[in-house]
Scaffold this motif. Sequence first.
Motif, mmCIF file in Angstrom:
data_model
loop_
_atom_site.group_PDB
_atom_site.id
_atom_site.type_symbol
_atom_site.label_atom_id
_atom_site.label_comp_id
_atom_site.label_asym_id
_atom_site.label_seq_id
_atom_site.Cartn_x
_atom_site.Cartn_y
_atom_site.Cartn_z
ATOM 1 N N ASP A 213 0.819 -1.206 0.000
ATOM 2 C CA ASP A 213 0.000 0.000 0.000
ATOM 3 C C ASP A 213 0.859 1.265 0.000
ATOM 4 O O ASP A 213 0.520 2.251 -0.630
ATOM 5 N N LYS A 214 1.974 1.236 0.720
ATOM 6 C CA LYS A 214 2.888 2.381 0.766
ATOM 7 C C LYS A 214 4.080 2.075 -0.127
ATOM 8 O O LYS A 214 4.416 0.909 -0.344
ATOM 9 N N PRO A 215 4.760 3.091 -0.651
ATOM 10 C CA PRO A 215 5.944 2.834 -1.495
ATOM 11 C C PRO A 215 6.976 1.969 -0.770
ATOM 12 O O PRO A 215 7.193 2.120 0.426
ATOM 13 N N GLY A 216 7.558 1.058 -1.503
ATOM 14 C CA GLY A 216 8.571 0.161 -0.936
ATOM 15 C C GLY A 216 8.318 -1.265 -1.366
ATOM 16 O O GLY A 216 7.753 -1.521 -2.437
ATOM 17 N N PHE A 217 8.727 -2.196 -0.522
ATOM 18 C CA PHE A 217 8.603 -3.624 -0.806
ATOM 19 C C PHE A 217 7.920 -4.323 0.351
ATOM 20 O O PHE A 217 8.027 -3.895 1.498
ATOM 21 N N LEU A 218 7.244 -5.436 0.047
ATOM 22 C CA LEU A 218 6.733 -6.308 1.098
ATOM 23 C C LEU A 218 7.876 -7.209 1.527
ATOM 24 O O LEU A 218 8.338 -8.051 0.759
ATOM 25 N N VAL A 219 8.361 -7.014 2.729
ATOM 26 C CA VAL A 219 9.515 -7.761 3.232
ATOM 27 C C VAL A 219 9.010 -8.881 4.132
ATOM 28 O O VAL A 219 8.193 -8.660 5.022
ATOM 29 N N CYS A 220 9.514 -10.100 3.885
ATOM 30 C CA CYS A 220 9.175 -11.267 4.688
ATOM 31 C C CYS A 220 10.362 -11.618 5.585
ATOM 32 O O CYS A 220 11.499 -11.669 5.117
ATOM 33 N N GLU A 221 10.093 -11.843 6.861
ATOM 34 C CA GLU A 221 11.145 -12.272 7.781
ATOM 35 C C GLU A 221 11.277 -13.788 7.683
ATOM 36 O O GLU A 221 10.284 -14.507 7.752
ATOM 37 N N THR A 222 12.507 -14.270 7.475
ATOM 38 C CA THR A 222 12.785 -15.701 7.385
ATOM 39 C C THR A 222 13.918 -16.046 8.336
ATOM 40 O O THR A 222 14.572 -15.148 8.887
ATOM 41 N N GLU A 223 14.175 -17.323 8.507
ATOM 42 C CA GLU A 223 15.306 -17.757 9.344
ATOM 43 C C GLU A 223 16.625 -17.235 8.797
ATOM 44 O O GLU A 223 17.557 -16.983 9.542
ATOM 45 N N GLY A 224 16.703 -17.056 7.467
ATOM 46 C CA GLY A 224 17.919 -16.566 6.826
ATOM 47 C C GLY A 224 18.002 -15.050 6.750
ATOM 48 O O GLY A 224 18.913 -14.510 6.136
ATOM 49 N N GLY A 225 17.036 -14.351 7.343
ATOM 50 C CA GLY A 225 17.009 -12.901 7.302
ATOM 51 C C GLY A 225 15.880 -12.399 6.421
ATOM 52 O O GLY A 225 15.161 -13.188 5.796
ATOM 53 N N PRO A 226 15.717 -11.089 6.353
ATOM 54 C CA PRO A 226 14.611 -10.521 5.590
ATOM 55 C C PRO A 226 14.799 -10.671 4.084
ATOM 56 O O PRO A 226 15.902 -10.493 3.565
ATOM 57 N N VAL A 227 13.707 -11.028 3.392
ATOM 58 C CA VAL A 227 13.737 -11.176 1.936
ATOM 59 C C VAL A 227 12.481 -10.558 1.329
ATOM 60 O O VAL A 227 11.452 -10.438 1.989
ATOM 61 N N VAL A 228 12.596 -10.198 0.064
ATOM 62 C CA VAL A 228 11.460 -9.751 -0.732
ATOM 63 C C VAL A 228 11.235 -10.813 -1.795
ATOM 64 O O VAL A 228 12.140 -11.099 -2.587
ATOM 65 N N PRO A 229 10.061 -11.446 -1.824
ATOM 66 C CA PRO A 229 9.805 -12.426 -2.889
ATOM 67 C C PRO A 229 9.596 -11.704 -4.223
ATOM 68 O O PRO A 229 8.803 -10.774 -4.308
ATOM 69 N N VAL A 230 10.357 -12.112 -5.231
ATOM 70 C CA VAL A 230 10.237 -11.548 -6.574
ATOM 71 C C VAL A 230 10.127 -12.701 -7.563
ATOM 72 O O VAL A 230 10.513 -13.832 -7.269
ATOM 73 N N PHE A 231 9.614 -12.386 -8.751
ATOM 74 C CA PHE A 231 9.277 -13.439 -9.696
ATOM 75 C C PHE A 231 9.735 -13.079 -11.099
ATOM 76 O O PHE A 231 9.762 -11.908 -11.473
ATOM 77 N N THR A 232 10.067 -14.084 -11.875
ATOM 78 C CA THR A 232 10.546 -13.872 -13.238
ATOM 79 C C THR A 232 9.403 -13.671 -14.230
ATOM 80 O O THR A 232 9.658 -13.376 -15.388
ATOM 81 N N SER A 233 8.153 -13.824 -13.765
ATOM 82 C CA SER A 233 6.992 -13.551 -14.618
ATOM 83 C C SER A 233 5.841 -13.110 -13.733
ATOM 84 O O SER A 233 5.782 -13.451 -12.543
ATOM 85 N N TRP A 234 4.913 -12.365 -14.315
ATOM 86 C CA TRP A 234 3.756 -11.962 -13.523
ATOM 87 C C TRP A 234 2.844 -13.151 -13.266
ATOM 88 O O TRP A 234 2.113 -13.189 -12.288
ATOM 89 N N GLU A 235 2.916 -14.181 -14.124
ATOM 90 C CA GLU A 235 2.134 -15.399 -13.885
ATOM 91 C C GLU A 235 2.604 -16.097 -12.607
ATOM 92 O O GLU A 235 1.776 -16.565 -11.817
ATOM 93 N N ALA A 236 3.929 -16.173 -12.411
ATOM 94 C CA ALA A 236 4.466 -16.800 -11.200
ATOM 95 C C ALA A 236 4.083 -15.989 -9.962
ATOM 96 O O ALA A 236 3.764 -16.561 -8.912
ATOM 97 N N LEU A 237 4.095 -14.665 -10.086
ATOM 98 C CA LEU A 237 3.650 -13.812 -8.978
ATOM 99 C C LEU A 237 2.195 -14.117 -8.651
ATOM 100 O O LEU A 237 1.824 -14.244 -7.486
ATOM 101 N N GLY A 238 1.358 -14.257 -9.688
ATOM 102 C CA GLY A 238 -0.052 -14.562 -9.476
ATOM 103 C C GLY A 238 -0.264 -15.894 -8.769
ATOM 104 O O GLY A 238 -1.146 -16.009 -7.912
ATOM 105 N N LEU A 239 0.528 -16.897 -9.104
ATOM 106 C CA LEU A 239 0.420 -18.196 -8.430
ATOM 107 C C LEU A 239 0.787 -18.083 -6.958
ATOM 108 O O LEU A 239 0.237 -18.779 -6.106
#
Length: 116
Positions: free
Chosen positions: A35-61
């Motif tokens: 909703d606000k400018p930036g990225f949706l950051v997910c906290e994981t055991e390996g540290g914070p990550v932003v999930p990104v995708f090589t296609s918009w179809e993969a993002l949709g899944l």
Amino acid sequence: MSLRDLARAEMLASMSPAERRAEMGSARLYFQRPDKPGFLVCETEGGPVVPVFTSWEALGLFAGPCRWASTTVDDLVELLPQGVRALVDPLGPRTFVLDEEALEDPDTQGERDGRA
């Protein structure tokens, strides 16, 4: 894996590290837009990550119907907050972590590490 994906993988395998880095840097990635400018950051055991995708179809899944944005790999790495890495295609068979170090030109890496 589609024929197109197979051909691209073979092409990347035959490239020098500098050529691979140049090819990767201009690739477009898609991500869920918050909703606000930036990225949706997910906290994981390996540290914070932003999930990104090589296609918009993969993002949709991954996210279902959502607001999305896209940018190049080079721009994404520059825009990520300090200490946050990108997780490329988290549901796919070839998931990998993307950060500045992953994109660094191997010919200049020794200079950064003080080994030159």
